[in-house]
Write an enzyme that holds these catalytic residues in place. Structure first.
Site, PDB file in Angstrom:
ATOM      1  N   SER A  36      42.335  35.288 -11.134  1.00  0.00           N
ATOM      2  CA  SER A  36      41.446  34.132 -10.968  1.00  0.00           C
ATOM      3  C   SER A  36      41.887  33.280  -9.775  1.00  0.00           C
ATOM      4  O   SER A  36      41.070  32.598  -9.160  1.00  0.00           O
ATOM      5  CB  SER A  36      41.398  33.298 -12.261  1.00  0.00           C
ATOM      6  OG  SER A  36      42.689  32.849 -12.614  1.00  0.00           O
ATOM      7  N   SER A  39      48.133  31.751  -8.810  1.00  0.00           N
ATOM      8  CA  SER A  39      49.275  31.787  -7.885  1.00  0.00           C
ATOM      9  C   SER A  39      48.852  31.352  -6.484  1.00  0.00           C
ATOM     10  O   SER A  39      49.569  30.604  -5.809  1.00  0.00           O
ATOM     11  CB  SER A  39      49.863  33.198  -7.820  1.00  0.00           C
ATOM     12  OG  SER A  39      50.369  33.578  -9.082  1.00  0.00           O
ATOM     13  N   SER A 106      48.665  31.909 -19.610  1.00  0.00           N
ATOM     14  CA  SER A 106      48.712  31.031 -20.796  1.00  0.00           C
ATOM     15  C   SER A 106      47.385  31.060 -21.556  1.00  0.00           C
ATOM     16  O   SER A 106      46.666  30.061 -21.584  1.00  0.00           O
ATOM     17  CB  SER A 106      49.127  29.604 -20.412  1.00  0.00           C
ATOM     18  OG  SER A 106      48.477  29.115 -19.262  1.00  0.00           O
TER      19      SER A 106
HETATM   20  N1  LIG Z   1      38.523  30.655  -3.604  1.00  0.00           N
HETATM   21  C1  LIG Z   1      39.611  31.348  -3.972  1.00  0.00           C
HETATM   22  N2  LIG Z   1      40.625  30.720  -4.613  1.00  0.00           N
HETATM   23  C2  LIG Z   1      41.724  31.424  -4.980  1.00  0.00           C
HETATM   24  N3  LIG Z   1      41.889  32.754  -4.759  1.00  0.00           N
HETATM   25  C3  LIG Z   1      40.914  33.413  -4.115  1.00  0.00           C
HETATM   26  C4  LIG Z   1      39.745  32.746  -3.698  1.00  0.00           C
HETATM   27  N4  LIG Z   1      38.944  33.649  -3.108  1.00  0.00           N
HETATM   28  C5  LIG Z   1      39.582  34.821  -3.133  1.00  0.00           C
HETATM   29  N5  LIG Z   1      40.780  34.700  -3.726  1.00  0.00           N
HETATM   30  C6  LIG Z   1      41.720  35.813  -3.906  1.00  0.00           C
HETATM   31  O1  LIG Z   1      41.844  36.097  -5.292  1.00  0.00           O
HETATM   32  C7  LIG Z   1      43.126  36.628  -5.562  1.00  0.00           C
HETATM   33  C8  LIG Z   1      43.780  35.794  -6.673  1.00  0.00           C
HETATM   34  O2  LIG Z   1      45.023  36.381  -6.972  1.00  0.00           O
HETATM   35  P1  LIG Z   1      46.223  35.577  -7.626  1.00  0.00           P
HETATM   36  O3  LIG Z   1      47.402  36.460  -7.527  1.00  0.00           O
HETATM   37  O4  LIG Z   1      46.312  34.218  -7.049  1.00  0.00           O
HETATM   38  O5  LIG Z   1      45.712  35.467  -9.133  1.00  0.00           O
HETATM   39  P2  LIG Z   1      46.509  34.986 -10.430  1.00  0.00           P
HETATM   40  O6  LIG Z   1      45.555  34.129 -11.183  1.00  0.00           O
HETATM   41  O7  LIG Z   1      47.818  34.419 -10.043  1.00  0.00           O
HETATM   42  O8  LIG Z   1      46.685  36.358 -11.226  1.00  0.00           O
HETATM   43  P3  LIG Z   1      47.879  36.846 -12.185  1.00  0.00           P
HETATM   44  O9  LIG Z   1      47.662  36.200 -13.518  1.00  0.00           O
HETATM   45  O10 LIG Z   1      47.703  38.333 -12.263  1.00  0.00           O
HETATM   46  O11 LIG Z   1      49.184  36.466 -11.562  1.00  0.00           O
HETATM   47  C9  LIG Z   1      43.923  36.562  -4.271  1.00  0.00           C
HETATM   48  O12 LIG Z   1      43.894  37.824  -3.662  1.00  0.00           O
HETATM   49  C10 LIG Z   1      43.137  35.528  -3.462  1.00  0.00           C
HETATM   50  O13 LIG Z   1      43.289  35.710  -2.074  1.00  0.00           O
HETATM   51 MG   LIG Z   2      49.804  34.976 -10.438  1.00  0.00          MG
END
Ligand SMILES: Nc1ncnc2c1ncn2[C@@H]1O[C@H](COP(=O)(O)OP(=O)(O)OP(=O)(O)O)[C@@H](O)[C@H]1O
Ligand SMILES: [Mg+2]
Length: 198
Positions: A36, A39, A106
């Site tokens: 989503s 990170s 979470s």
């Molecule tokens: N508007 C946006 N905001 C945040 N991330 C974006 C957006 N558009 C595209 N993305 C992309 O979506 C991906 C989000 O990955 P991220 O690792 O941040 O997710 P996460 O929620 O930390 O997942 P996990 O729970 O698996 O760690 C990244 O590759 C990021 O570049």
């Molecule tokens: Mg993450």
């Protein structure tokens, strides 16, 4: 609780540290399904704060599971303990005067509520990082959805394990609708509005 353990009051208080830093401390609790953007946003906010001379830090799920929580797996019980420990660590960071961003799925409302309860009302800022699962699955930055679909990863949130949406988050970010820059701006504005930053 072990009865021979007593709390030793710190000489320097949290308020002293706020004064030294020139800003207050809080936890930005990012929650949402994998991919989503938790990170990504936590680090983008951290970067913006750092550039503005604000003391901050990121606690990230994967990194914490390499060390402090490497004894935990993904059962409901272990997820609960994972979040409890992160909550306690985040509380120490807030006590030390930092703005700490946590990036953990979470998934359980009850676990997040328990963390919220160890903070004062203004210190805990829940940020719901919302994004349709189809979009997250298309992004699949770590290739986890692919593995979850084949059953290689059991208990995967959103597929074979539940995600309970926040009911009253302080901030909701829809990462399929706003850019990373817009989202950072929303969060920083909130911190100014709440007088955590001046
Ligand atoms: N508007 C946006 N905001 C945040 N991330 C974006 C957006 N558009 C595209 N993305 C992309 O979506 C991906 C989000 O990955 P991220 O690792 O941040 O997710 P996460 O929620 O930390 O997942 P996990 O729970 O698996 O760690 C990244 O590759 C990021 O570049
Ligand atoms: Mg993450």
């Amino acid at each position: 609780m072990e009865s021979n353990i007593t709390w030793h009051q710190s000489t320097i208080t949290k308020a002293d540290r706020h004064q030294l830093n020139g800003h207050k401390s809080c936890v930005l609790w990012f929650t949402g399904i994998s991919g989503s953007g938790k990170s990504t946003l936590a680090n983008a906010v951290d970067y913006a704060l750092f550039q503005n001379g604000i003391r901050s830090y990121v606690l990230d799920g994967d990194n914490i599971r390499h060390g402090l929580n490497r004894d935990l797996r993904f059962s409901k019980q272990d997820r609960k303990e994972n979040i409890r420990r992160i909550g306690e660590v985040a509380k120490l960071f807030v006590d030390s005067g930092l703005i700490v961003s946590t990036a953990f799925i979470s998934p359980y409302r009850e676990d997040r509520a328990e963390v919220r309860n160890i903070f004062s009302a203004e210190e805990f800022i829940e940020i719901y990082v919302q994004c349709p699962i189809e979009v997250c699955e298309a992004r699949d930055p770590k290739g986890l959805y692919k593995k979850a679909r084949t059953g290689e990863i059991p208990e995967f949130t959103g597929i074979s394990s539940p995600y309970e949406q926040p009911e009253n988050p302080e901030i909701t970010i829809e990462t399929n609708k706003s850019t990373i820059e817009e989202s950072v701006e929303t969060i920083l504005s909130y911190l100014v509005e709440r007088k955590i930053l001046s």
